[in-house]
Design an enzyme around this catalytic site. Structure first.
Site, mmCIF file in Angstrom:
data_model
loop_
_atom_site.group_PDB
_atom_site.id
_atom_site.type_symbol
_atom_site.label_atom_id
_atom_site.label_comp_id
_atom_site.label_asym_id
_atom_site.label_seq_id
_atom_site.Cartn_x
_atom_site.Cartn_y
_atom_site.Cartn_z
ATOM 1 N N ASP A 53 38.436 43.810 34.759
ATOM 2 C CA ASP A 53 38.371 42.339 34.787
ATOM 3 C C ASP A 53 37.038 41.853 35.338
ATOM 4 O OD1 ASP A 53 39.036 43.325 37.288
ATOM 5 O OD2 ASP A 53 40.504 41.748 37.736
ATOM 6 N N SER A 54 36.315 43.170 35.563
ATOM 7 C CA SER A 54 34.825 42.793 36.080
ATOM 8 C C SER A 54 34.117 42.173 34.863
ATOM 9 C CB SER A 54 34.196 44.180 36.513
ATOM 10 O OG SER A 54 34.342 45.275 35.612
ATOM 11 N N ASP A 92 42.449 46.357 32.555
ATOM 12 C CA ASP A 92 42.851 45.371 33.695
ATOM 13 C C ASP A 92 43.823 44.633 33.329
ATOM 14 O OD1 ASP A 92 42.150 46.532 36.221
ATOM 15 O OD2 ASP A 92 40.125 45.740 36.000
ATOM 16 N N LYS A 122 45.793 48.837 34.335
ATOM 17 C CA LYS A 122 45.610 49.005 35.706
ATOM 18 C C LYS A 122 46.082 47.391 36.248
ATOM 19 C CE LYS A 122 41.237 49.072 37.323
ATOM 20 N NZ LYS A 122 41.282 47.918 38.487
ATOM 21 N N GLU A 124 46.341 45.754 40.559
ATOM 22 C CA GLU A 124 45.397 45.672 41.788
ATOM 23 C C GLU A 124 46.841 45.590 42.715
ATOM 24 O OE1 GLU A 124 42.290 43.204 42.546
ATOM 25 O OE2 GLU A 124 41.159 44.029 40.946
ATOM 26 N N GLU A 191 38.993 51.751 45.883
ATOM 27 C CA GLU A 191 37.682 51.236 45.867
ATOM 28 C C GLU A 191 37.285 50.948 47.220
ATOM 29 O OE1 GLU A 191 37.339 47.839 43.102
ATOM 30 O OE2 GLU A 191 35.247 47.594 43.747
HETATM 31 O O1 KIV Z 1 37.122 45.765 36.883
HETATM 32 C C1 KIV Z 1 36.834 46.876 37.263
HETATM 33 O O2 KIV Z 1 35.606 47.349 36.804
HETATM 34 C C2 KIV Z 1 37.146 47.739 38.152
HETATM 35 C C3 KIV Z 1 36.422 48.890 38.480
HETATM 36 C C4 KIV Z 1 35.314 48.552 39.407
HETATM 37 C C5 KIV Z 1 37.432 50.104 39.318
HETATM 38 O O3 KIV Z 1 38.422 47.481 38.617
#
Ligand code: KIV
Length: 273
Positions: A53-54, A92, A122, A124, A191
């Site tokens: 989600d980056s 994500d 994924k 969080e 992280e």
């Molecule tokens: O969203 C992302 O890019 C991440 C990584 C930095 C692990 O969660």
């Protein structure tokens, strides 16, 4: 320099990542958000591509990952999943689509799996999202955990500093990692925590620990691909190593093109029909 032969090894699965941990082979992971980048990353031998989600920051220019939607993530993930011939593609779950209600969490994960062709999701968080993780796992969808600095909680943390420096937070992190491992998460991203803490967790849990800013005594590493290629020139945290200066290369190439067009040097006689 030789390039990676994609036919030399079979497609990466959650089971093969566990085997890699057991055999001591480190797991190499990067993010990607589009077909072209993911094709290159996959051909180079990456084991696990995260559609992070980056993308909210890297692709959409937001300050945080909070605004990105499930539809946005699905669009990015479709391109990546089409590109990945060997790597496991993990997507994500965006903020707001799993934290509250396990039914909504399952519906979000099902959409990701049905519409994108990815292999896992994924999420969080630890004990706070236990019910949602459990519901998704029970539907047969592999889940990667994410602990330590969890950027979707930036408004609670008040920034992106190193997490779990104090004993109480470190103890919670260890308990959450054990819980995610026992529940059946196939891996956990950790992280920006002290390297010793990440190493301890990696040695205590059975699933692979993938570090970002968590030292080298874990089972694998992940970085944001644009950061490690030098495309995001303002971003240089201590944990990040630059493997290229593509930002400079792209800017110089585009400036060269602009100059050629203005000078009527492009296209030349052999570049036309
Ligand atoms: O969203 C992302 O890019 C991440 C990584 C930095 C692990 O969660």
């Amino acid at each position: 320099m030789s390039t990676y032969n994609e036919n030399a090894r079979p497609k990466v699965t959650t089971a093969s990542l566990r085997k890699m941990k057991a055999s001591g082979e480190k797991i190499a992971c990067l993010t990607s958000y589009d077909f072209t980048m993911a094709s290159l990353v996959d051909a180079a031998g990456i084991d696990f591509i995260l559609v992070g989600d980056s993308a909210a920051n890297v692709m959409m220019g937001y300050d945080t990952t909070v605004p990105i939607t499930l539809d946005d993530m699905i669009t990015y993930a479709k391109g990546v999943a089409r590109a990945a011939k060997r790597a496991l593609v993990v997507v994500d779950m965006p903020f707001g689509y799993y934290q509250g209600c396990p039914d909504i969490a399952l519906a979000s994960a099902v959409r990701i799996m049905k519409e994108t062709g990815a292999g896992a999701v994924k999420m969080e968080g630890g004990s706070e999202i236990r019910e949602s993780i459990s519901r998704i796992l029970s539907a047969g969808i592999p889940v990667c955990g994410h602990l330590g600095l969890t950027p979707q909680s930036v408004n609670k943390f008040g920034g992106y500093g190193v997490r779990a420096k104090e004993d109480a937070e470190a103890e919670k992190l260890i308990a959450d990692a054990r819980m995610l491992d026992e529940m059946g998460c196939f891996a956990i991203v950790i992280e920006k925590v002290p390297a010793k803490l990440a190493a301890r967790i990696a040695s205590e849990v059975s699933c692979p620990i993938i570090g970002i800013g968590a030292g080298h005594d874990v089972d694998g590493q992940i970085l944001v691909v644009q950061d490690m290629l030098g495309m995001n020139r303002g971003f240089a945290p201590k944990f990040m190593r630059r493997y290229g200066e593509l930002g400079d290369t792209i800017e110089q190439s585009v400036a060269h093109y602009v100059a050629d067009v203005k000078a009527v040097d492009f296209p030349n006689d052999s570049e036309q029909y």
